[in-house]
Design an enzyme around this catalytic site. Structure first.
Site, PDB file in Angstrom:
ATOM      1  N   ASP A 158      47.825  43.243  54.811  1.00 13.32           N
ATOM      2  CA  ASP A 158      48.382  42.450  55.906  1.00 13.32           C
ATOM      3  C   ASP A 158      49.897  42.577  55.810  1.00 13.32           C
ATOM      4  O   ASP A 158      50.427  43.394  55.032  1.00 13.32           O
ATOM      5  CB  ASP A 158      47.883  40.994  55.859  1.00 13.32           C
ATOM      6  CG  ASP A 158      48.481  40.180  54.711  1.00 13.32           C
ATOM      7  OD1 ASP A 158      49.158  40.763  53.827  1.00 13.32           O
ATOM      8  OD2 ASP A 158      48.266  38.961  54.689  1.00 13.32           O
ATOM      9  N   CYS A 204      47.247  41.652  50.078  1.00 12.70           N
ATOM     10  CA  CYS A 204      47.782  40.593  50.946  1.00 12.70           C
ATOM     11  C   CYS A 204      48.732  39.772  50.081  1.00 12.70           C
ATOM     12  O   CYS A 204      49.178  40.246  49.029  1.00 12.70           O
ATOM     13  CB  CYS A 204      46.667  39.769  51.601  1.00 12.70           C
ATOM     14  SG  CYS A 204      45.740  38.668  50.531  1.00 12.70           S
ATOM     15  N   THR A 236      48.287  36.829  48.371  1.00 15.30           N
ATOM     16  CA  THR A 236      47.669  36.396  47.114  1.00 15.30           C
ATOM     17  C   THR A 236      46.624  37.381  46.603  1.00 15.30           C
ATOM     18  O   THR A 236      46.225  37.295  45.439  1.00 15.30           O
ATOM     19  CB  THR A 236      46.931  35.058  47.330  1.00 15.30           C
ATOM     20  OG1 THR A 236      45.963  35.253  48.374  1.00 15.30           O
ATOM     21  CG2 THR A 236      47.893  33.938  47.718  1.00 15.30           C
ATOM     22  N   HIS A 251      32.008  47.295  34.571  1.00 17.11           N
ATOM     23  CA  HIS A 251      30.844  46.399  34.593  1.00 17.11           C
ATOM     24  C   HIS A 251      30.340  46.058  35.994  1.00 17.11           C
ATOM     25  O   HIS A 251      29.147  45.802  36.155  1.00 17.11           O
ATOM     26  CB  HIS A 251      31.185  45.092  33.866  1.00 17.11           C
ATOM     27  CG  HIS A 251      31.282  45.261  32.376  1.00 17.11           C
ATOM     28  ND1 HIS A 251      31.451  44.203  31.514  1.00 17.11           N
ATOM     29  CD2 HIS A 251      31.222  46.382  31.594  1.00 17.11           C
ATOM     30  CE1 HIS A 251      31.496  44.657  30.263  1.00 17.11           C
ATOM     31  NE2 HIS A 251      31.371  45.976  30.282  1.00 17.11           N
ATOM     32  N   HIS A 307      24.481  46.986  33.153  1.00 11.30           N
ATOM     33  CA  HIS A 307      25.333  46.480  34.242  1.00 11.30           C
ATOM     34  C   HIS A 307      24.770  46.859  35.611  1.00 11.30           C
ATOM     35  O   HIS A 307      25.024  46.171  36.598  1.00 11.30           O
ATOM     36  CB  HIS A 307      26.757  47.001  34.075  1.00 11.30           C
ATOM     37  CG  HIS A 307      27.351  46.585  32.770  1.00 11.30           C
ATOM     38  ND1 HIS A 307      27.623  45.268  32.471  1.00 11.30           N
ATOM     39  CD2 HIS A 307      27.670  47.305  31.673  1.00 11.30           C
ATOM     40  CE1 HIS A 307      28.094  45.192  31.246  1.00 11.30           C
ATOM     41  NE2 HIS A 307      28.128  46.425  30.730  1.00 11.30           N
TER      42      HIS A 307
HETATM   43  C1  RB5 Z   1      49.889  35.440  54.718  1.00 11.28           C
HETATM   44  O1  RB5 Z   1      50.910  34.531  54.892  1.00 11.28           O
HETATM   45  C2  RB5 Z   1      49.020  35.024  53.549  1.00 11.28           C
HETATM   46  O2  RB5 Z   1      48.318  33.871  53.857  1.00 11.28           O
HETATM   47  C3  RB5 Z   1      48.073  36.129  53.165  1.00 11.28           C
HETATM   48  O3  RB5 Z   1      48.807  37.281  52.876  1.00 11.28           O
HETATM   49  C4  RB5 Z   1      47.205  35.905  51.967  1.00 11.28           C
HETATM   50  O4  RB5 Z   1      47.948  35.447  50.895  1.00 11.28           O
HETATM   51  C5  RB5 Z   1      45.974  35.119  52.163  1.00 11.28           C
HETATM   52  O5  RB5 Z   1      45.113  35.018  51.288  1.00 11.28           O
END
Ligand code: RB5
Length: 149
Positions: free
Chosen positions: A7, A64, A66, A97, A132
């Site tokens: 993203d 992304c 996180t 695994h 596994h």
């Molecule tokens: C985008 O702002 C953020 O929410 C996205 O990149 C991600 O961290 C969501 O899980």
């Protein structure tokens, strides 16, 4: 062939990973996004994962902010085993695994140096199989609404 996607939050790290893959001579395709403009992670996750399921790519690398949202979306695609990793051990063992076919990372969680190490170990490590395989089969059975207990 590796498919890479992100993203907007993951876009700069995705570009760094692409440069790294190019340096290493690893073939990849970029499933977007293609600029730092706002772009929802579910779209990138589905596009990249559809390519893996279709056999157009062996593995997906997804980024992304996180790593969590894109991994949640990726794991909704039948046939995908996505692992959100921010340490070397997990990136290695999810191949050994879990036979993970998608590596997810958070660009706001880890730096590029570590991310590239995770990419390398994820792509270089083979699934161990054996005991596994049974567990991976159970994961896939759950995906098909079968009871595994
Ligand atoms: C985008 O702002 C953020 O929410 C996205 O990149 C991600 O961290 C969501 O899980």
């Amino acid at each position: 062939m590796v498919v890479i996607a992100s993203d907007h939050a993951g876009y700069p790290l995705k570009e760094e990973i692409k440069a790294h893959l190019e340096e290493k001579g690893i073939e990849y395709t970029d499933a977007g996004c293609y600029s730092p403009e706002r772009y929802d992670y579910a779209k990138s996750a589905q596009k990249a994962c559809d390519m893996v399921v279709a056999g157009e790519a062996d593995k997906a690398i997804l980024v992304c902010g996180t790593g969590i949202g894109i991994s949640m979306a990726a794991n909704k695609v039948k046939g995908i085993r996505a692992a959100c990793c921010s340490d070397y051990f997990s990136a290695k063992y999810t191949r050994l695994h879990n036979d993970a076919n998608a590596l997810c990372m958070g660009a706001r969680v880890i730096g590029a140096g570590l991310a590239l190490e995770l990419v390398d170990v994820f792509l270089e490590t083979e699934f161990e199989g054996g005991r596994h395989q049974t567990r991976v089969d159970q994961i896939m059975a759950i995906e098909n609404d079968e009871k595994v207990y």
